[in-house]
Design an enzyme around this catalytic site. Sequence first.
Site, PDB file in Angstrom:
ATOM      1  N   LYS A  18      38.883  50.105  54.697  1.00  0.00           N
ATOM      2  CA  LYS A  18      38.408  49.774  56.042  1.00  0.00           C
ATOM      3  C   LYS A  18      37.392  48.639  55.984  1.00  0.00           C
ATOM      4  O   LYS A  18      36.743  48.397  54.959  1.00  0.00           O
ATOM      5  CB  LYS A  18      37.783  50.987  56.732  1.00  0.00           C
ATOM      6  CG  LYS A  18      36.517  51.579  56.071  1.00  0.00           C
ATOM      7  CD  LYS A  18      35.208  50.918  56.442  1.00  0.00           C
ATOM      8  CE  LYS A  18      34.036  51.486  55.642  1.00  0.00           C
ATOM      9  NZ  LYS A  18      32.872  50.651  55.550  1.00  0.00           N
ATOM     10  N   ASP A 145      32.977  58.582  56.640  1.00  0.00           N
ATOM     11  CA  ASP A 145      34.118  57.668  56.829  1.00  0.00           C
ATOM     12  C   ASP A 145      35.459  58.374  56.657  1.00  0.00           C
ATOM     13  O   ASP A 145      36.499  57.794  56.989  1.00  0.00           O
ATOM     14  CB  ASP A 145      34.077  56.529  55.789  1.00  0.00           C
ATOM     15  CG  ASP A 145      32.894  55.601  55.973  1.00  0.00           C
ATOM     16  OD1 ASP A 145      32.283  55.613  57.057  1.00  0.00           O
ATOM     17  OD2 ASP A 145      32.593  54.854  55.024  1.00  0.00           O
TER      18      ASP A 145
HETATM   19  P1  ATP Z   1      31.285  53.129  51.668  1.00  0.00           P
HETATM   20  O1  ATP Z   1      31.848  51.880  52.274  1.00  0.00           O
HETATM   21  O2  ATP Z   1      31.931  54.402  52.198  1.00  0.00           O
HETATM   22  O3  ATP Z   1      29.803  53.212  51.635  1.00  0.00           O
HETATM   23  P2  ATP Z   1      31.920  52.033  49.107  1.00  0.00           P
HETATM   24  O4  ATP Z   1      33.233  51.401  49.374  1.00  0.00           O
HETATM   25  O5  ATP Z   1      30.742  51.141  49.052  1.00  0.00           O
HETATM   26  O6  ATP Z   1      31.710  53.201  50.143  1.00  0.00           O
HETATM   27  P3  ATP Z   1      33.159  53.719  47.154  1.00  0.00           P
HETATM   28  O7  ATP Z   1      34.099  52.859  46.398  1.00  0.00           O
HETATM   29  O8  ATP Z   1      33.735  54.602  48.201  1.00  0.00           O
HETATM   30  O9  ATP Z   1      31.997  52.828  47.763  1.00  0.00           O
HETATM   31  O10 ATP Z   1      32.388  54.622  46.098  1.00  0.00           O
HETATM   32  C1  ATP Z   1      31.019  54.772  45.993  1.00  0.00           C
HETATM   33  C2  ATP Z   1      30.727  55.633  44.763  1.00  0.00           C
HETATM   34  O11 ATP Z   1      31.411  56.880  44.884  1.00  0.00           O
HETATM   35  C3  ATP Z   1      31.223  55.029  43.457  1.00  0.00           C
HETATM   36  O12 ATP Z   1      30.204  54.372  42.802  1.00  0.00           O
HETATM   37  C4  ATP Z   1      31.719  56.205  42.644  1.00  0.00           C
HETATM   38  O13 ATP Z   1      30.792  56.598  41.671  1.00  0.00           O
HETATM   39  C5  ATP Z   1      31.863  57.356  43.626  1.00  0.00           C
HETATM   40  N1  ATP Z   1      33.265  57.826  43.793  1.00  0.00           N
HETATM   41  C6  ATP Z   1      33.648  59.110  43.883  1.00  0.00           C
HETATM   42  N2  ATP Z   1      34.973  59.218  44.061  1.00  0.00           N
HETATM   43  C7  ATP Z   1      35.458  57.975  44.085  1.00  0.00           C
HETATM   44  C8  ATP Z   1      36.780  57.453  44.243  1.00  0.00           C
HETATM   45  N3  ATP Z   1      37.842  58.245  44.398  1.00  0.00           N
HETATM   46  N4  ATP Z   1      36.919  56.120  44.255  1.00  0.00           N
HETATM   47  C9  ATP Z   1      35.829  55.325  44.116  1.00  0.00           C
HETATM   48  N5  ATP Z   1      34.577  55.769  43.930  1.00  0.00           N
HETATM   49  C10 ATP Z   1      34.380  57.082  43.932  1.00  0.00           C
END
Ligand code: ATP
Length: 311
Positions: A18, A145
């Site tokens: 997203k 989310d």
């Molecule tokens: P958001 O936009 O929801 O704040 P993001 O995109 O910045 O999230 P994500 O990639 O969703 O960040 O992941 C954040 C943290 O969650 C990662 O550093 C990781 O340690 C943990 N995590 C747990 N499960 C997952 C997964 N399936 N994929 C990616 N990261 C994960």
Amino acid sequence: MTSVTAPSASATVRVPAKVNLELLVGPLREDGYHNLSTVYHAVSLFDEVTVSYADEWGLTVAGPKADGVPTDGTNLAARAAQLLARAGGVDEPVHIKIRKDIPVSGGMAGGSADAAAALVACDHLWGLGLTREALEEIAADLGSDVPFLLAGGTAMGSGRGEVLAPVLARGTYHWVFALSDGGLSTPAVYAECDRLRAGRDVPEPRPSAEMMQALRSGDARLVGEALVNDLQPASISLRPELGDTLEAGMEFGALGGIVSGSGPTVAFLVEGTEAALDLAVSLTASGTVRDVRRATGPAHGAHLVAGPRPD
Ligand code: ATP
């Protein structure tokens, strides 16, 4: 003719990333959270989550963005599957395989996407047949989310982002995403946002008429002008080069540019397929950005692409 239904052995669900077209952040609440008013938009960068019956719980991650994804019980897909098992009274361990193409800690909600995908995949594999409302409730317990990644499309989010409402949005939008090498921690970006706004009177967030009208018109130019992210100054403060990336993308002709969620991915809206290709080439050639991806939105939420089927 007789037909035999073989036991189902696996289910695969595809789930989008997203971008927030609008992300308005209210004042810091006493419980440490912020009220949000956001417009979510699902884009065609996908993870795939496959769940298969197994003797014990397990999880593996493969694909271009597998690095840095936890493979233990803290993985959001594993937490989602176990929460659903408890809610559905299921005692059937599964192996979860994630094919990761959504950048990790990139502000594109990849972890939440995998959680949404695991809910849909396990619901199918275990034959629970939960209603959309029941899945949404479990999704909201997993993260703000997650309900949106179940739904996909374009939608308004309020509360902490988990309360969804439909948006009248026309058209298909073309995006170029500038990916960064390292991620940004979402809590660190919110903390920086609070620090930068300290002493200022921050209003409760309300959706802007400008974005609603732009989406109703389906005019990418108007949507580009209406893009707004209250977390952007904080992301740029922690990662100043994001400001340079935004400037470069706009100079190369993007209709609008914004840090995606808490960053560090930068999203550029462009006119069409050709403009997306041109911008991707220009950003790469300029040396400003190492990794560029193109995508379109809105994309469907978590959906079954294979199974349940026999091995
Ligand atoms: P958001 O936009 O929801 O704040 P993001 O995109 O910045 O999230 P994500 O990639 O969703 O960040 O992941 C954040 C943290 O969650 C990662 O550093 C990781 O340690 C943990 N995590 C747990 N499960 C997952 C997964 N399936 N994929 C990616 N990261 C994960």
